[in-house]
Design a protein around this motif. Structure first.
Motif, short mmCIF file in Angstrom:
data_model
loop_
_atom_site.label_atom_id
_atom_site.label_comp_id
_atom_site.label_asym_id
_atom_site.label_seq_id
_atom_site.Cartn_x
_atom_site.Cartn_y
_atom_site.Cartn_z
N UNK A 317 11.30 59.26 43.75
CA UNK A 317 11.53 58.72 45.10
C UNK A 317 11.00 57.31 45.26
N UNK A 318 9.75 57.06 44.89
CA UNK A 318 9.17 55.73 45.14
C UNK A 318 8.60 55.07 43.89
N UNK A 319 8.68 55.72 42.72
CA UNK A 319 8.22 55.11 41.49
C UNK A 319 6.72 55.14 41.28
N UNK A 320 5.98 55.90 42.09
CA UNK A 320 4.52 55.96 41.91
C UNK A 320 4.19 56.71 40.62
N UNK A 321 3.21 56.19 39.89
CA UNK A 321 2.79 56.81 38.64
C UNK A 321 1.89 57.99 38.94
N UNK A 322 2.19 59.12 38.31
CA UNK A 322 1.44 60.34 38.56
C UNK A 322 0.56 60.74 37.38
N UNK A 338 -6.81 54.34 36.55
CA UNK A 338 -6.42 52.98 36.93
C UNK A 338 -4.93 52.87 37.23
N UNK A 339 -4.12 53.83 36.74
CA UNK A 339 -2.68 53.73 36.98
C UNK A 339 -2.22 54.63 38.12
N UNK A 340 -3.03 55.62 38.51
CA UNK A 340 -2.63 56.56 39.54
C UNK A 340 -2.44 55.83 40.87
N UNK A 341 -1.33 56.08 41.52
CA UNK A 341 -1.04 55.45 42.79
C UNK A 341 -0.29 54.15 42.68
N UNK A 342 -0.33 53.54 41.49
CA UNK A 342 0.43 52.30 41.28
C UNK A 342 1.88 52.67 40.97
N UNK A 343 2.76 51.69 41.01
CA UNK A 343 4.18 51.96 40.82
C UNK A 343 4.68 51.40 39.49
N UNK A 344 5.90 51.82 39.14
CA UNK A 344 6.51 51.34 37.90
C UNK A 344 6.70 49.82 37.95
N UNK A 351 13.76 45.83 34.13
CA UNK A 351 14.13 44.41 34.22
C UNK A 351 14.25 43.99 35.67
N UNK A 352 14.80 44.88 36.50
CA UNK A 352 14.94 44.60 37.93
C UNK A 352 15.19 45.92 38.65
N UNK A 353 15.30 45.84 39.99
CA UNK A 353 15.48 47.04 40.80
C UNK A 353 16.80 47.74 40.48
N UNK A 354 17.82 46.98 40.11
CA UNK A 354 19.12 47.58 39.81
C UNK A 354 19.06 48.47 38.58
N UNK A 355 18.21 48.10 37.60
CA UNK A 355 18.09 48.92 36.40
C UNK A 355 17.49 50.28 36.75
N UNK A 356 16.47 50.29 37.61
CA UNK A 356 15.86 51.56 38.02
C UNK A 356 16.85 52.37 38.87
N UNK A 357 17.60 51.70 39.73
CA UNK A 357 18.58 52.40 40.55
C UNK A 357 19.63 53.07 39.69
#
Length: 374
Positions: A317-322, A338-344, A351-357
């Motif tokens: 949903x939001x790319x948060x690292x679990x 250190x990575x928990x709560x941060x996003x991809x 490369x950009x938002x379109x690649x993740x979409x």
């Protein structure tokens, strides 16, 4: 330098795993087989949940049962049979007061159902009363109300049936017997004050044979066929609580079978105790899935923690690292905290938002994605 990544969707969680130089191919195959097993399990669980949903929908569409959910005397829900009985759809009269539709002489009896006791709890009960329908016609209903929870708030759950007009004595019971007794999907039984069944559906009879080896004989108390021991004792205690006027629930196991048992007191229209009702719900498949899910979760935890491959779990949903595997954290140079709560995007994995979409769209369509490079 780009790493070859495999992605799988697990409900609203995406798992990204990449090969690390020097790891053996067998590790990758093991992960692939595990992910395929996860997908098969989710499909099987979905099929079971759909079957349960189908059974509940069939109950809601019953041509006999009038089903209601009430809060402080106001109707929050009623099924199609209820709308036919009252003569209007609930959307036309949202949250209407049930007592306002009670015929002359019945309003106070209806209101008493929703009056809290000395402990502040509303206990409900059973009531035979007349209702003024939209056309002005008086129609009688026999309805039992038991405490429940709806959308996190305490409510009364009502289940009743319309009583025939001008019938002879005993016609009410005969009407229920004809329409309900042959139901195999409804595991319901009513008992008198001595726990002797006065009514059983065919589904309850069949379940009795599966659970206790036989169904009660005529004029035989249900408690007499229960086994001794802890399970039999918890069933007896729940039945006694209902006999004392309380709603009670317990679970009963017989071999691999698991049933939840819901007890409720039954009263006459004068408020005199008539006995108790018992509704059985088959929880065998759900319990099996829960045990299987727990075992697989434990297996996944061990595999994830010991794997030499780079794996990352992130929210679709939001790319948060679990969570990140030890190999991934070592490659990134981070502690897991250190990575928990941060996003991809914080780690520029795409490369950009379109690649993740594009990745998310493929997950939605196929359930898994392989050889996706980031």
């Amino acid at each position: 330098m780009k790493d070859s990544l495999g992605v799988v969707r697990e409900r609203n969680v995406g798992e990204i795993g990449g090969r690390q130089a020097g790891t053996c191919p067998e590790g990758y195959c093991e992960k692939t087989l595990r992910l395929e097993k996860e997908l098969t399990r989710w499909k099987r669980e979905e099929a079971v949940l759909r079957d349960i949903e189908r059974r509940y929908l069939a109950l809601l569409d019953s041509p006999l049962l009038i089903l209601l959910i009430l809060s402080e005397g106001r109707v929050l829900f009623m099924n199609r049979r209820g709308e036919e009985f009252f003569g209007f759809a609930l959307r036309e009269r949202p949250r209407f007061l049930l007592s306002e539709y009670a015929a002359s002489g019945y309003a106070s009896s209806v209101e008493s159902l929703f009056t809290p006791g000395s402990d502040g709890a509303v206990r409900g009960g059973r009531l035979d009363f007349a209702v003024r329908s939209e056309s002005g016609r008086e129609r009688r209903i026999d309805c039992a109300f038991v405490p429940g929870v709806y959308q996190g708030a305490p409510v009364l759950l009502g289940a009743g049936y319309e009583l025939p007009e001008g019938g002879e004595e005993g016609s009410e019971t005969d009407s229920v017997d004809v329409l309900l007794s042959e139901r195999e999907d409804l595991l319901f039984c009513s008992m008198d004050t001595e726990y002797v069944p006065t009514f059983m559906t065919e589904g309850f009879r069949n379940a009795s044979v599966r659970i206790w080896g036989r169904s009660p004989d005529q004029n035989e108390a249900l408690l007499k066929i229960l086994p001794s021991g802890e399970h039999g004792e918890s069933f007896r205690l729940a039945a006694e609580r209902a006999h004392a006027g309380e709603y009670a629930e317990t679970a009963f196991e017989a071999g691999e079978l698991v049933y939840s048992c819901s007890f409720a007191p039954l009263y006459s229209k004068e408020g005199e105790p008539l006995g108790i009702s018992l509704l059985l719900t088959d929880r065998t498949e759900l319990c099996r899935l829960e045990r299987e899910r727990y075992a697989e979760a434990e297996s996944f935890q061990r595999l994830f923690a010991s794997s030499g491959e780079m794996m990352l779990i992130a929210s679709v949903e939001d790319g948060k690292l679990l969570r990140g595997s030890p190999a991934f954290l070592s490659w990134m140079g981070y502690e897991e905290t250190a990575i928990l709560g941060r996003t991809e995007s914080d780690f520029a994995l795409y490369a950009d938002a379109l690649q993740r979409e594009r990745l998310v769209n493929e997950l939605e369509e196929n359930g898994s994605v392989e050889d996706f490079e980031v």
